[in-house]
Design a protein around this motif. Sequence first.
Motif, mmCIF file in Angstrom:
data_model
loop_
_atom_site.group_PDB
_atom_site.id
_atom_site.type_symbol
_atom_site.label_atom_id
_atom_site.label_comp_id
_atom_site.label_asym_id
_atom_site.label_seq_id
_atom_site.Cartn_x
_atom_site.Cartn_y
_atom_site.Cartn_z
ATOM 1 N N VAL A 209 0.736 -1.175 -0.078
ATOM 2 C CA VAL A 209 -0.039 0.075 -0.119
ATOM 3 C C VAL A 209 0.785 1.274 -0.070
ATOM 4 O O VAL A 209 2.049 1.119 0.063
ATOM 5 C CB VAL A 209 -1.053 -0.044 1.413
ATOM 6 N N LEU A 210 0.357 2.412 -0.148
ATOM 7 C CA LEU A 210 1.010 3.583 -0.289
ATOM 8 C C LEU A 210 0.646 4.532 1.071
ATOM 9 O O LEU A 210 -0.562 4.385 1.482
ATOM 10 C CB LEU A 210 0.663 4.660 -1.447
ATOM 11 N N LEU A 211 1.826 4.706 1.715
ATOM 12 C CA LEU A 211 1.542 5.172 3.225
ATOM 13 C C LEU A 211 2.236 6.542 3.491
ATOM 14 O O LEU A 211 3.412 6.906 4.058
ATOM 15 C CB LEU A 211 2.136 4.352 4.331
ATOM 16 N N ARG A 228 -1.739 9.565 -8.372
ATOM 17 C CA ARG A 228 -1.603 8.928 -9.874
ATOM 18 C C ARG A 228 -1.207 7.746 -9.802
ATOM 19 O O ARG A 228 -1.731 6.561 -10.334
ATOM 20 C CB ARG A 228 -0.419 9.937 -10.683
ATOM 21 N N ILE A 229 -0.261 7.332 -9.006
ATOM 22 C CA ILE A 229 0.371 5.902 -8.876
ATOM 23 C C ILE A 229 -0.844 4.917 -8.166
ATOM 24 O O ILE A 229 -1.075 3.952 -8.557
ATOM 25 C CB ILE A 229 1.587 5.947 -7.987
ATOM 26 N N ALA A 230 -1.505 5.540 -7.125
ATOM 27 C CA ALA A 230 -2.559 4.887 -6.741
ATOM 28 C C ALA A 230 -3.608 4.273 -7.625
ATOM 29 O O ALA A 230 -3.966 3.084 -7.551
ATOM 30 C CB ALA A 230 -3.251 5.483 -5.474
ATOM 31 N N ARG A 231 -3.897 5.128 -8.453
ATOM 32 C CA ARG A 231 -4.944 4.978 -9.235
ATOM 33 C C ARG A 231 -4.489 3.882 -10.640
ATOM 34 O O ARG A 231 -5.203 3.124 -10.864
ATOM 35 C CB ARG A 231 -5.391 6.297 -10.098
ATOM 36 N N ARG A 232 -3.221 4.060 -10.874
ATOM 37 C CA ARG A 232 -2.574 3.338 -11.814
ATOM 38 C C ARG A 232 -2.447 1.862 -11.516
ATOM 39 O O ARG A 232 -2.659 1.195 -12.185
ATOM 40 C CB ARG A 232 -1.470 3.783 -12.452
ATOM 41 N N ARG A 233 -1.951 1.753 -10.119
ATOM 42 C CA ARG A 233 -2.027 0.439 -9.615
ATOM 43 C C ARG A 233 -2.962 0.047 -8.782
ATOM 44 O O ARG A 233 -2.974 -1.158 -8.300
ATOM 45 C CB ARG A 233 -0.519 0.435 -9.016
ATOM 46 N N LEU A 269 -9.078 12.146 -3.141
ATOM 47 C CA LEU A 269 -10.390 11.727 -3.031
ATOM 48 C C LEU A 269 -10.714 10.744 -4.152
ATOM 49 O O LEU A 269 -11.660 10.185 -4.073
ATOM 50 C CB LEU A 269 -11.293 12.802 -2.746
ATOM 51 N N ASP A 270 -10.114 10.498 -5.262
ATOM 52 C CA ASP A 270 -10.380 9.450 -6.152
ATOM 53 C C ASP A 270 -9.620 8.165 -6.170
ATOM 54 O O ASP A 270 -9.704 7.330 -7.025
ATOM 55 C CB ASP A 270 -10.057 10.244 -7.648
ATOM 56 N N THR A 271 -9.081 8.123 -4.840
ATOM 57 C CA THR A 271 -7.951 6.873 -4.864
ATOM 58 C C THR A 271 -8.980 5.982 -3.610
ATOM 59 O O THR A 271 -9.869 6.599 -3.096
ATOM 60 C CB THR A 271 -6.853 7.208 -4.345
ATOM 61 N N ARG A 272 -8.493 4.890 -3.337
ATOM 62 C CA ARG A 272 -9.049 4.432 -2.198
ATOM 63 C C ARG A 272 -8.381 4.695 -1.050
ATOM 64 O O ARG A 272 -7.275 4.239 -0.641
ATOM 65 C CB ARG A 272 -8.935 2.606 -2.595
ATOM 66 N N LEU A 273 -8.927 5.850 -0.445
ATOM 67 C CA LEU A 273 -8.176 6.530 0.501
ATOM 68 C C LEU A 273 -8.781 6.003 1.959
ATOM 69 O O LEU A 273 -9.918 5.994 2.404
ATOM 70 C CB LEU A 273 -8.490 7.864 0.348
ATOM 71 N N LEU A 274 -7.682 6.083 2.905
ATOM 72 C CA LEU A 274 -7.990 5.727 4.523
ATOM 73 C C LEU A 274 -7.408 7.056 5.100
ATOM 74 O O LEU A 274 -6.267 7.458 4.798
ATOM 75 C CB LEU A 274 -7.295 4.532 5.134
#
Length: 491
Positions: A209-211, A228-233, A269-274
Amino acid sequence: MRTRWRAAHILAHRDGGHALLRDGEIVWEGDTIAYVGTRYDGPVDAELDLGEALVMPGLIDLDALTDIHHLVLDSWAPQETGGGLLWSRAYFTDRRHDVFTPAERATVREYALVQLALHGITTYMPIASEVHSAWAEPYDELVDMARTSRRIGLRGYLGPAYRSGVNVTLPDGSRGVEFDEELGREGLRDAERFLDHTAALADPLVNGVLLPCRIETLTEQLLRETARIARRRDVLVRLHCLQGMHERDLVRELHGTTPLRLLERTGLLDTRLLVPHGIVIDRHPAVHGEDRGDLATLAAADVSVVHCPQTSLRYGQVLHSFDACRRAGVNLCLGTDSFPPDLIRGMDLGVHLAKVVDGRPDAAPAERYVEAATLGGARALGRTDLGRLEAGAQADLVAFRLDDIRDGVQDDPVRTFLLNGTARQATHSVVAGRPVMTDGRIPGTDLVNLRRRAQSLFDRMREAYSERDLHRRGTRELFPPTFPPYEEGRP
């Protein structure tokens, strides 16, 4: 191999929600639950009668401390101590360094992961302080941590934390952020490299995950690149924000907007955000004290708020409010964020804090918090096979003993356990069908030796605050004792 547990109480799952099964059985084969009920009549290879115990889905901690505990120091610090015991600007410019060697950091991680397992946590997403590191978290350290996590058997959602700035105490005693943008870019490259590492491992217990660190310590460009990376991956992002007025002030100073609008502007806000901790939004008394749409924005973006009631309270904060978030459709999950990583104590505190905030004894009943610690965490991770005990789900489960007279008399076993118990009552846990804790022990771990080594490292971490302090004060001044030492011979 087919294994059966029997227990007086099992928090089973039916029709989309938890249901309490009395004198029940749970059977799993491999990593998957095969049966939950009262009369399994098939063959088993191993079985355990847990007696007067509560078996729950494995607890999910999405802001799990994987560090030597620092809150025991800084949650008591008065403001004049130095704004939360931050780096001084001089330390940032001239003297910053790692307090621990890589081998010592590995011990810190092992100690923390063992603590999670001992408290019944089966799935975690780590959080660690960067105060005693030269910058953030290097790639190699997370590779080593993943190795340790796999050995213990926990289900981890991991990535090296990265940032382009650090909170510092300025020469006049105020707080600010000092930036090193190249270190931020390097950290993001390491984070993406770690995603490749976890993909190559192909181990379902290690998930990349990205932290990124706190929102005020990231440049707008680094936030955009993260999105960008979160959406692409298609990977999860967890970003500490909406957690304090100082953060809100800094973000407005640096970016000319609020933290929530900055999330929107950078695409996060367009990513899978926690988002831990989700406290400072328009409902906060120091902002507007009323709902002006922030919760609706979070809900529409499917943001999960990682609620950490125990840690928030220790810093004098509270969520405004648990019930308001639920009613707005915001997914709530839980984190510990400090020591002890005791989600049972955290849930109990949350239930009672919610009563104060909303002025109603039923503002956040115990079952809502149990759902956040299980189903809410699973929703945040996008996992329909976690947080529930039903056939076809992952065999992640934990047993808490309820037979100690100090637990008091019992009404509802779940509500009574949250009110009277702690996660130290965990005796057994299983992750993906594999035993992690047995009879309160972690097989292969020398707890006595680990405790000794961790204490030695904590003592060194405590001493190191002096060199970072703006005024280079000693630890006795920074961390005064609760009471003066007793001196023999004095009247």
